[in-house]
Design a protein around this motif. Structure first.
Motif, mmCIF file in Angstrom:
data_model
loop_
_atom_site.group_PDB
_atom_site.id
_atom_site.type_symbol
_atom_site.label_atom_id
_atom_site.label_comp_id
_atom_site.label_asym_id
_atom_site.label_seq_id
_atom_site.Cartn_x
_atom_site.Cartn_y
_atom_site.Cartn_z
ATOM 1 N N ALA A 1 -18.688 31.621 -39.587
ATOM 2 C CA ALA A 1 -19.024 30.384 -40.309
ATOM 3 C C ALA A 1 -17.875 29.385 -40.176
ATOM 4 C CB ALA A 1 -19.309 30.694 -41.781
ATOM 5 N N ASN A 2 -16.655 29.871 -40.271
ATOM 6 C CA ASN A 2 -15.492 28.997 -40.063
ATOM 7 C C ASN A 2 -15.504 28.370 -38.667
ATOM 8 O OD1 ASN A 2 -14.264 29.239 -42.554
ATOM 9 N ND2 ASN A 2 -12.524 30.462 -41.845
ATOM 10 N N ARG B 1 -17.929 27.852 -36.670
ATOM 11 C CA ARG B 1 -18.990 26.845 -36.551
ATOM 12 C C ARG B 1 -18.589 25.543 -37.243
ATOM 13 N NH1 ARG B 1 -23.809 31.208 -37.791
ATOM 14 N NH2 ARG B 1 -24.500 31.475 -35.641
ATOM 15 N N ARG B 2 -17.967 25.657 -38.408
ATOM 16 C CA ARG B 2 -17.505 24.441 -39.094
ATOM 17 C C ARG B 2 -16.432 23.733 -38.283
ATOM 18 N NH1 ARG B 2 -17.669 27.678 -43.821
ATOM 19 N NH2 ARG B 2 -19.591 27.241 -44.952
ATOM 20 N N ALA C 1 -18.146 21.856 -35.531
ATOM 21 C CA ALA C 1 -18.818 20.650 -36.021
ATOM 22 C C ALA C 1 -17.814 19.535 -36.325
ATOM 23 C CB ALA C 1 -19.635 20.984 -37.268
ATOM 24 N N ALA C 2 -16.610 19.940 -36.740
ATOM 25 C CA ALA C 2 -15.585 18.956 -37.112
ATOM 26 C C ALA C 2 -14.754 18.480 -35.918
ATOM 27 C CB ALA C 2 -14.669 19.549 -38.177
ATOM 28 N N TRP D 1 -12.747 20.304 -34.040
ATOM 29 C CA TRP D 1 -11.482 21.053 -33.900
ATOM 30 C C TRP D 1 -11.241 21.503 -32.457
ATOM 31 C CZ3 TRP D 1 -7.433 22.501 -37.137
ATOM 32 C CH2 TRP D 1 -6.664 23.604 -36.745
ATOM 33 N N GLU E 1 -12.593 20.406 -43.828
ATOM 34 C CA GLU E 1 -13.167 20.774 -45.114
ATOM 35 C C GLU E 1 -14.207 21.875 -44.952
ATOM 36 O OE1 GLU E 1 -14.151 17.223 -47.420
ATOM 37 O OE2 GLU E 1 -15.522 18.491 -48.611
ATOM 38 N N GLY E 2 -14.181 22.812 -45.874
ATOM 39 C CA GLY E 2 -15.180 23.885 -45.861
ATOM 40 C C GLY E 2 -14.729 25.115 -45.104
ATOM 41 N N VAL E 3 -13.627 24.995 -44.317
ATOM 42 C CA VAL E 3 -13.119 26.158 -43.584
ATOM 43 C C VAL E 3 -12.274 27.001 -44.537
ATOM 44 C CG1 VAL E 3 -11.631 26.930 -41.705
ATOM 45 C CG2 VAL E 3 -13.178 24.984 -41.364
ATOM 46 N N ASP F 1 -25.835 22.222 -31.031
ATOM 47 C CA ASP F 1 -25.465 20.827 -31.306
ATOM 48 C C ASP F 1 -25.384 19.991 -30.032
ATOM 49 O OD1 ASP F 1 -25.373 21.169 -34.033
ATOM 50 O OD2 ASP F 1 -23.242 21.710 -34.052
#
Lengths: 283, 283
Positions: free
Chosen positions: A60-61, A63-64, A67-68, A70, A98-100, A229
């Motif tokens: 999940a990290n 993927r975040r 999306a950001a 990174w 955020e969210g990681v 994506d």
């Protein structure tokens, strides 16, 4: 030597079907959400299958992070011969998006060895090995199960224990499987295509760790996105070979007992890292 | 990540001696007649230790080839990811120098598993593994013994069986040990230094075999000589770590049971390919 090698390859490609050959329905789609598509400068594309079932928080990290953006600014900063290629943020200073989750749980193993195959012999690091129904190699000690550190498997770089790493730095194995890392680090995926863009990079020399000495040696990524994506037109599509059938069992048997005309003497066994689940581009 | 890795390396280098550390007399000279010094264009030097005790006819051939200048004109023509780098005569047309035996016997194993160590657990390809008194990894099936196909081990390329290869074409392992080749091909040595000049070469794409498609891709050697035939001033000198002592046994034990601060969980076993006999440049 060359002539006979090429003749053998042609013979294999044109021979009658074997009991170990897959049928078309053995090939199963890998979800686009599980494919991380990383591109090094020079359009060298690397496709990694993520393992959300086995390391959900770390994946999940990742993927975040994708999306950001990174991975669009990540670099390869370590190439350690016969060990790992490692990439991420060599400055160690970029804030996580955020969210990681900065300190995920130790997703190093889980209770079920739910393999649908079992190799004839085991290895020094486990009591049994085999293949999962969803296209992954598995190892067990009779209690818990885990993804083994085989060539091209992808793990999460971390600091000293009890750190587990955020997923912001990853490594891929480019040598003999460093299985002593099993259950000491989170495995989160496998390079399905383009491992040669990592394994053939110049080796680093710093600290006896394969780190690049100069930042000018770092190899930058230009993009890193989940396949889901990406526009459909450029989205890579992959399939794994299902392991829960007699054809796959025959394939393992054939790998355990290689035959003439090249081999004289079958081993009677095989290392899980030498029978990695076959994958292909979707036709 | 980088900071803590480097800190760990410094800590290891400056720590008090461990029971697994060698003493100076554990280091034994490797005879200059056993070192084949190969140089790729661009002064990329590769030093291979030959194994005359284990494959005497093939090694005698390789020495004759060196004396006759065969390696001065050899090329790397195959780089197969996670498998082998192969070099020799890609034209397949050069006549073998006088005295080179075109069809050596199958020097794939021998009767004595005379290892001075024995690893705690075995692997899928053998019933026991360990280290010889003269600095080699060994495997056995309880009857015969052999040199295993580990990373950086060097073997003799051959045509289909019963060919055994002359020694005019060699390969080095650059991936997870393809142990199914054990006892099917003659192992004749090990790359002690410079494996990265082979393992980081661009991969070939031809025939699914890693062959370079164009001859322009071939990577030429400019020299290949036994160290004993080089002037003393440029002769590389190497030593292996003797295995017949308590310090080496402690080293194996430490490798089988990695410890904090980086490792949480010891494996309890190790693959022979992950405890290759240490070597060093003679001080």
């Amino acid at each position: 030597m060359l002539t006979s090698l090429l003749a053998l390859a042609v013979q294999a490609a044109t021979a009658a079907p074997l009991p170990s050959d897959p049928v078309e329905s053995d090939w199963r789609d890998i979800p686009a959400e599980e494919l991380l598509v990383m591109t090094l400068a020079g359009e060298r594309q690397i496709v990694i299958r993520l393992a959300p079932r086995y390391a959900p928080v770390h994946v999940a990290n990742i993927r975040r992070l994708a999306a950001a953006g990174w991975w669009d600014a990540a670099s390869v900063y370590r190439v350690h011969d016969n060990y790992v290629v490692q990439w991420g943020d060599p400055t160690e200073k970029k804030p996580l998006p955020e969210g990681v989750i900065a300190r995920p749980p130790a997703e190093y193993d889980w209770p079920a060895f739910d393999a649908v195959t079992r190799l004839t012999r085991t290895d020094p690091y486990s009591t049994a090995t085999g293949h999962s129904a969803d296209g992954w190699p598995l190892a067990t000690n009779g209690q818990v199960a885990w993804l083994p550190h085989c060539y091209a498997m992808v793990g999460v770089a971390r600091d000293l224990a009890p750190s587990t790493g955020s997923g912001g730095d990853l490594y891929a194995v480019i040598g003999h499987g460093p299985r002593h890392l099993d259950r000491n680090i989170a495995i989160v995926g496998r390079v399905l295509e383009g491992i040669e863009h990592l394994s053939a990079l110049p080796r680093g020399t710093e600290g006896g760790l394969g780190l690049y000495k100069e930042t000018s040696q770092h190899v930058p990524f230009v993009r890193g996105r989940l396949a889901s994506d990406l526009p459909e037109s450029v989205r890579p599509r992959f399939q794994y070979r299902a392991a829960d059938n007699v054809r796959f069992a025959a394939w393992i048997k054939a790998r355990e007992n290689r035959q003439p005309p090249f081999f004289n003497l079958p081993s009677g066994g095989v290392d899980i890292c030498n029978v990695m689940p076959p994958v292909r581009r979707a036709p």
